[in-house]
Design an enzyme around this catalytic site. Structure first.
Site, PDB file in Angstrom:
ATOM      1  N   CYS A   2       0.997  -1.553   0.058  1.00 19.99           N
ATOM      2  CA  CYS A   2      -0.271   0.108   0.245  1.00 19.99           C
ATOM      3  C   CYS A   2       1.160   1.653  -0.022  1.00 19.99           C
ATOM      4  O   CYS A   2       1.630   1.296   0.109  1.00 19.99           O
ATOM      5  CB  CYS A   2      -1.034  -0.086   0.890  1.00 19.99           C
ATOM      6  SG  CYS A   2      -1.879  -1.498   1.880  1.00 19.99           S
ATOM      7  N   LEU A  50      -4.226  -0.933  -1.780  1.00 20.83           N
ATOM      8  CA  LEU A  50      -3.980  -2.807  -2.782  1.00 20.83           C
ATOM      9  C   LEU A  50      -4.297  -3.436  -1.349  1.00 20.83           C
ATOM     10  O   LEU A  50      -3.892  -4.739  -0.818  1.00 20.83           O
ATOM     11  CB  LEU A  50      -2.223  -2.963  -3.118  1.00 20.83           C
ATOM     12  CG  LEU A  50      -2.934  -3.907  -4.324  1.00 20.83           C
ATOM     13  CD1 LEU A  50      -3.236  -3.629  -5.605  1.00 20.83           C
ATOM     14  CD2 LEU A  50      -1.368  -4.607  -3.954  1.00 20.83           C
ATOM     15  N   ASN A  75       2.218  -0.573   5.926  1.00 24.52           N
ATOM     16  CA  ASN A  75       2.083  -1.185   4.648  1.00 24.52           C
ATOM     17  C   ASN A  75       2.910  -2.162   5.017  1.00 24.52           C
ATOM     18  O   ASN A  75       4.199  -1.879   5.464  1.00 24.52           O
ATOM     19  CB  ASN A  75       3.053  -0.507   3.660  1.00 24.52           C
ATOM     20  CG  ASN A  75       3.763  -0.403   2.700  1.00 24.52           C
ATOM     21  OD1 ASN A  75       2.900  -1.678   2.118  1.00 24.52           O
ATOM     22  ND2 ASN A  75       4.669  -0.253   1.590  1.00 24.52           N
ATOM     23  N   GLY A  76       2.465  -3.277   4.229  1.00 26.07           N
ATOM     24  CA  GLY A  76       3.363  -4.341   4.633  1.00 26.07           C
ATOM     25  C   GLY A  76       2.067  -5.978   4.989  1.00 26.07           C
ATOM     26  O   GLY A  76       1.169  -5.306   4.461  1.00 26.07           O
TER      27      GLY A  76
END
Length: 561
Positions: A2, A50, A75-76
């Site tokens: 993301c 995403l 993000n991850g």
């Protein structure tokens, strides 16, 4: 994968500032949210999504009823979130893996939170009850994070630097935009004004240290000792475990396949495990290269052996050259070897996005640094110095190969997974005696190859295929990709410009027309930001003037035999 973005203490109108957040829209093509923080009118989060897990409740910032004062943008992927939930009895409100960060923080604070996460991550955690902001990034910086902090306490944080460089502020942004260090977390005080003050920056994990989250891993305690059979077995167990935990996805999984050892091992183990858990679609593998390039031919052999649905992207010179500027803009670097290798990866990622439905993409990054795969390791003065160099390369991955792999895939809305950089796998490999890890019999990554020799996962000629840099393997043996690039660039840069390069660019001055050409493009988009690259990537222990392996004597002698 993301895009995360946040501001604290902005003096400018947030509706103007949020235009900067749109610079990273490619990282999350499925949805976007911009959210102000209650009680702090000059603080906000921006998020590009995403959707890979929990399609319904995966929007961010993540907030749950149990902790209304916590805001999380991350993000991850956290691969051990279910094990942590079970071990500590957490009551999850969503199916989002990142929710575990909120529960861990509430239970044990930021140090325990960062240390217990098995995965790749960059996050911004806001605690309005205790007036704290926390930033953290995984051990190898697989997920990117940048920040800018001004003298008067304005903080900007973003997945990519391009989302911060045009921010407006009442005082000039004299504090520079800089990458947030991997394996660290930072604690900042949040003032009533929305401004922040840094309290401490802490290193929570080093690549050699066994991670704390081993305590709740799915793999049992491994046999100890350094006899060869035990070591080989442990390497196989841990690598397979590294691939297995990364199967967590609600979107289609694919794999980059150059035909080299690293991507071939990933693809072979990945397909084996997908069959075991009854994933009911074929694994798509992707190779790029010029007609009959070494990579294309080798990848074809691997795909046939493992039975993947194989895609070949034919690279033509003109297309590669045309992509240079957009690649440099995506990368945010002017490093020579990074740019060369990124062009092929950028173009194959574009193909995946346009022509297939694969979104979660496995790749072999990290193996060369961990297992001493670069050809110059043959020249290491001693096993101990080779081991030190391996650790240095791992610490700098976020500036080079990991940066390349993230930006070239993220530019096309794909999520990258890199099992060779699994925390437990890397810490075990680095714990082995230095003598075991060096090249042997003229073959780099000897121990890794030997560990899989009897597995029948790969054809023998692939398992023992010599190292080929990605930027070289995509071209023919007769003329490498870097030579093709140099021939084009020779016509673009005047000799006089190169002579005065050190005057124009005193920091990391370009020594060749190729590096001058890349630097010009970088400065066009990121003027005055040359410090993002502390030094060029170059081989050690050899008198190299170019980072390509094809310029080294070892490569020439191997290809001429």
């Amino acid at each position: 994968m993301c895009g995360i973005w946040a501001l604290f203490g902005s003096d400018e109108c947030l509706s103007v500032q949020c235009l900067s957040a749109m610079k990273i829209a490619h990282r999350g093509p499925d949805a976007f949210r911009f959210e102000n923080v209650n009680g702090f009118t000059n603080c906000c989060f921006g998020f590009h999504r995403l959707a890979v897990v929990d399609q319904l409740y995966g929007m961010q910032p993540i907030r749950v009823k149990k902790f209304p004062y916590l805001w999380l943008c991350y993000n991850g992927e956290i691969y051990n979130f279910k094990q942590l939930q079970k071990q500590f009895g957490f009551d999850f409100q969503t199916l989002v893996d990142g929710e575990v960060i909120l529960h861990l923080y509430n239970k044990g604070g930021i140090e325990q939170t960062a240390s217990m996460l098995d995965g790749v991550f960059a996050f911004i955690l806001l605690d309005t009850a205790n007036r704290k902001v926390f930033l953290a990034r995984d051990t190898y910086g697989v997920r990117p994070l940048f920040k800018v902090l001004t003298d008067d306490g304005f903080l900007g944080v973003c997945s990519e630097a391009k989302g911060l460089i045009n921010l407006k502020h009442s005082t000039s942004l004299c504090s520079k935009v800089e990458p947030f260090l991997p394996g660290h977390y930072e604690v900042l005080d949040l003032k009533p004004s929305g401004k922040v003050a840094s309290v401490e920056l802490v290193k929570f994990h080093s690549c050699k240290d066994e991670p704390l989250h081993v305590a709740c891993d799915t793999v049992e305690t491994l046999p100890s000792g350094f006899d060869l059979e035990t070591v080989k077995s442990n390497i196989r167990i841990l690598f397979e475990n590294a691939v297995r935990k990364r199967l967590m996805a609600h979107r289609r999984i694919g794999c980059l396949l150059s035909g080299g050892l690293d991507s071939s091992l990933v693809a072979a183990v990945l397909l084996k495990l997908m069959k075991e858990i009854n994933i009911n679609y074929p694994l798509q593998t992707f190779a790029i290269g010029m007609e009959n390039s070494p990579d294309l031919l080798a990848a074809r052999k691997v795909a046939a052996h493992i039975g993947s649905e194989h895609h070949e992207v034919i690279l033509n010179t003109e297309e590669g050259i045309q992509a240079i500027e957009e690649v440099i803009f995506s990368l945010e670097t002017y490093d020579i070897t990074t740019i060369r290798a990124s062009i092929g990866m950028y173009l194959v990622s574009r193909y995946i996005r346009k022509k297939t439905d694969s979104v979660v993409i496995f790749s072999g990054e990290g193996s060369d640094e961990l297992t001493q795969g670069y050809i110059y390791f043959h020249k290491a003065p001693s096993p101990e110095e080779a081991a030190e160099e391996s650790e240095r390369l791992l610490k700098e991955l976020y500036l080079f190969d990991v940066l390349r792999a993230d930006r070239t895939t993220a530019a096309h809305g794909l999520e990258l997974r890199v099992p060779f950089l699994d925390h437990r796998f890397t810490s075990y490999y680095l714990s082995l005696p230095a003598e075991l890890r060096i090249p042997k019999n003229g073959i780099e990554k000897y121990l890794l190859r030997l560990s899989f020799e009897d597995s029948n996962l790969l054809p023998k000629e692939i398992l023992w295929r010599p190292k080929e840099a990605f930027s070289d393997g995509i071209a023919s043996v007769k003329k490498s990709w870097f030579s093709i690039l140099q021939d084009f660039i020779d016509q673009q840069v005047d000799d006089l410009l190169l002579e005065k390069a050190a005057e124009k660019y005193p920091f990391n001055p370009p020594k060749t027309k190729e590096s001058y050409y890349y630097r010009q493009i970088f400065e066009k988009h990121y003027s005055g930001r040359s410090s993002w690259l502390p030094h060029y990537w170059m081989p050690r222990w050899v008198k190299a003037t170019d980072p390509s392996a094809r310029t080294l004597k070892h490569y020439k002698s191997a290809t001429q035999e």
